[in-house]
Structure formats: structure tokens, C-alpha cells
Design an enzyme around this catalytic site. Structure first.
Site, PDB file in Angstrom:
ATOM      1  N   GLU A   1       7.117  -0.180  -0.501  1.00 26.40           N
ATOM      2  CA  GLU A   1       7.791   0.302   0.703  1.00 26.40           C
ATOM      3  C   GLU A   1       8.694  -0.778   1.294  1.00 26.40           C
ATOM      4  OE1 GLU A   1       4.426   3.483   2.234  1.00 26.40           O
ATOM      5  OE2 GLU A   1       4.112   1.340   2.583  1.00 26.40           O
TER       6      GLU A   1
ATOM      7  N   GLU B   1      -1.950   3.858  -3.088  1.00 20.32           N
ATOM      8  CA  GLU B   1      -2.886   3.989  -1.966  1.00 20.32           C
ATOM      9  C   GLU B   1      -3.968   5.034  -2.207  1.00 20.32           C
ATOM     10  OE1 GLU B   1       0.751   2.215   0.131  1.00 20.32           O
ATOM     11  OE2 GLU B   1       0.308   3.414  -1.654  1.00 20.32           O
TER      12      GLU B   1
END
Length: 253
Positions: free
Chosen positions: A108, A128
Site C-alpha cells: 500500500e 492480510e
């Protein structure tokens, strides 16, 4: 200043290095705040044209420091998001130089930069879900804008990474390097730094902000970004330098 982030200015380019190689550059709150401070310096210093964000020890960033997370710490800097960069952007361009892994928040963070240079063999992913979490730092939103939606979905719900080579083929990575990504990033940054600084800032702003502009609003929304560019001293200097067949001498005004 923080030992977790190293900052060095060289030839108009600010190099910002996440310096936690023993932890695969996992992001802490201290590091996020140091990156945010470096980006403030980038915008405030008229001699700086762009920045490179990279990681020490052959890894870009492996994501959030889970030890800190278990203590209740989140690696954000105020309202600037993960790593001090995922929910805002400085006026000047930032290039990610990615080696090894850019995972979870690390991916990200790379996508929050304006361009990405990666070395061959690097892995990009948002794993994640493998830890019972979700890519809440923008991964699930930005990935479908930059990659085919079906691939973004695969990455989000399997947690499996893709290689830099595939990312380059699909346009996520601007430059693929045989050696360390920092060398390719420096070459790309030098190409940016050689241009008119006001024009670069305006161009970045329009490209980044125009995602959701309606067609009928484009001219009105773009105008505030570029109006001062055409009346600047740099615009006249650029035209004169072209006519005189010489290198422009930018003043940033």
C-alpha cells in the site's frame, strides 16, 4: 529525526530510507511519523524536486510491525495513513524503489507513491487475510484501479503475491531493474528533476486527482492546477531555452 528512517538530499532528490532491516522494515508509528516529516521537508524546500522512498537491507517494507500492533500501536502518522503516506500525498512526486518484498502495508505504501521502480524477483502482495485481517490502508481500493479487477480480487482474498515482472507487464511497476531498484529510481528521479518544478507539481496534481472528475467538469477542475504554470517565469524560461538550444535554468516561480 529517527534512526528508523534515514533521509539524505542529493542533487535535488530527497532519498528516504526505511531503516529497520532486522525487522524487514516493518512499519512502526515512529517510522511513519519520520516519513511524514520527510515529505513535509520535500514540499518546503525549493531546492528539492522529488523524493525516492526505499528500504534498507534488500527489503522495501513487510507491512505493519505486528509486535507493535499487539501492544496497541498503529503505524500511522496523524491523518496521513499507513507509513505517513497512504491517505495524502505531497505536492512533489515520490518514487518507490522496491526490492525484496512490498507486502501488506508495504505494498500500500508503494502504491501511494507516484511511480514504482522494482528489482527483478521482488514480490508484491496484500496477505492480510492470511492473518485474519484486511488491507485497510488502501490496498483493496487502489489495486482494482491499477490492475485488472479479477487479479486484484485474487490478491485480496488469497493473500498470494505477484512478482515484479508480472507487475511490470501489467503497468503497476514503471521500471524493472536487474540490480538494486535505487539505481533505476535515481535515473527516473533525475528525469523528473530536470523539468520545470511548477509544471511537474501541476501535472502530478491533475493526474492524481482527476480519477473521478466528470467529463464536463474537466476544464473547470483542471484550471486551478495549471493556471499559474503558463504565466510563470519558468514557462518563459522553458520557451527561451528551447529557442536558444540550451538547458533551462528553473527558478520555481
Amino acid at each position: 529525526m529517527s534512526e528508523q528512517v534515514l533521509v539524505e538530499a542529493r542533487e535535488g532528490i530527497l532519498e528516504v530510507t526505511i531503516n529497520r532491516p532486522e525487522a524487514k522494515n516493518a512499519m512502526t508509528k515512529e517510522a511513519a511519523e519520520a516519513i511524514a516529516a520527510a515529505m513535509d521537508r520535500l514540499d518546503a524546500d525549493g531546492d528539492l524536486r522529488c523524493a525516492i522512498l526505499t528500504g534498507a537491507g534488500g527489503t522495501f517494507c513487510s507491512g505493519m510491525d505486528l509486535k507493535g500492533f499487539l501492544k496497541g500501536e498503529y503505524p500511522v502518522a496523524g491523518n496521513r495513513g499507513f507509513g505517513g503516506l497512504t491517505t495524502w500525498t505531497p505536492k512533489k512526486p515520490v518514487i518507490a524503489a522496491v526490492d525484496g518484498f512490498a507486502l501488506a502495508g508495504g505494498m500500500e505504501l508503494a502504491m501511494a507513491c507516484d511511480m514504482i521502480v522494482a528489482s527483478k524477483g521482488t514480490k508484491f502482495g496484500i496477505p492480510e487475510v492470511k492473518r485474519g485481517m484486511a488491507a485497510g490502508g488502501g490496498g483493496m481500493v487502489i489495486l482494482p484501479r491499477l490492475l485488472p479487477r479479477t487479479l486484484a480480487m485474487e490478491m485480496a482474498i488469497t493473500g498470494d503475491p505477484i512478482t515484479a515482472e508480472r507487475a511490470h507487464e501489467l503497468g503497476l511497476v514503471n521500471v524493472l531493474t536487474d540490480g538494486p531498484a535505487i539505481e533505476g529510481a535515481r535515473e527516473l528521479a533525475a528525469r523528473v528533476a530536470g523539468n520545470g518544478p511548477l509544471a511537474v507539481i501541476a501535472s502530478k496534481g491533475v493526474v492524481r486527482d482527476s480519477w473521478l472528475w466528470a467529463d464536463e467538469d474537466v476544464n473547470a477542475k483542471q484550471s486551478p492546477y495549471i493556471a499559474g504554470v503558463f504565466t510563470s517565469e519558468d514557462a518563459r524560461e522553458g520557451a527561451m531555452a528551447f529557442a536558444e538550444k540550451r538547458k533551462p535554468q528553473w527558478k520555481g516561480r
